[in-house]
Design a protein around this motif. Structure first.
Motif, short mmCIF file in Angstrom:
data_model
loop_
_atom_site.label_atom_id
_atom_site.label_comp_id
_atom_site.label_asym_id
_atom_site.label_seq_id
_atom_site.Cartn_x
_atom_site.Cartn_y
_atom_site.Cartn_z
N GLU A 174 -9.97 2.00 6.61
CA GLU A 174 -9.18 2.99 5.88
C GLU A 174 -8.02 3.53 6.69
O GLU A 174 -7.00 3.93 6.13
N SER A 175 -8.15 3.60 8.00
CA SER A 175 -7.10 4.22 8.82
C SER A 175 -6.05 3.22 9.31
O SER A 175 -5.26 3.55 10.19
N LYS A 176 -6.03 2.03 8.74
CA LYS A 176 -5.03 1.04 9.14
C LYS A 176 -3.61 1.54 8.88
O LYS A 176 -2.72 1.37 9.70
N ALA A 177 -3.41 2.19 7.73
CA ALA A 177 -2.08 2.71 7.40
C ALA A 177 -1.63 3.77 8.39
O ALA A 177 -0.44 3.83 8.74
N VAL A 178 -2.54 4.58 8.86
CA VAL A 178 -2.20 5.63 9.83
C VAL A 178 -1.79 4.99 11.15
O VAL A 178 -0.78 5.38 11.76
N PHE A 179 -2.56 4.00 11.61
CA PHE A 179 -2.22 3.32 12.85
C PHE A 179 -0.88 2.61 12.75
O PHE A 179 -0.07 2.65 13.67
N THR A 180 -0.64 1.97 11.61
CA THR A 180 0.63 1.28 11.41
C THR A 180 1.79 2.27 11.38
O THR A 180 2.85 2.01 11.95
N PHE A 181 1.59 3.40 10.73
CA PHE A 181 2.64 4.43 10.69
C PHE A 181 3.00 4.91 12.08
O PHE A 181 4.18 4.99 12.44
#
Length: 73
Positions: A43-50
């Motif tokens: 779920e936190s892939k988008a946060v890491f990518t951001f």
């Protein structure tokens, strides 16, 4: 300022921008591979990518600022 030093600095800045872009691409691929390994449940892939893109863009901004300060001074 000598011309040789300035030319070397220009190549150094361009090289560092390319290196940070390459590292960011490899990290994005690692995020994608990790997400595939977890079968799309990260779920936190988008946060890491951001944050990865934010850090990369801030690094590029600082390198460009230093580059243009040296060129126009």
């Amino acid at each position: 300022m000598s011309f040789i030093w300035l030319l070397g600095f220009c190549f150094f800045c361009r090289y560092m921008i390319l290196v940070t872009s390459t590292i960011a691409i490899f990290l994005k691929y690692a995020f994608y591979a990790c997400d595939m390994f977890l079968e799309g449940q990260w779920e936190s892939k988008a946060v890491f990518t951001f944050y990865l893109e934010l850090v990369r863009d801030l690094l590029h901004l600082s390198l460009y600022l230093v580059f243009f300060l040296v060129i126009f001074m």
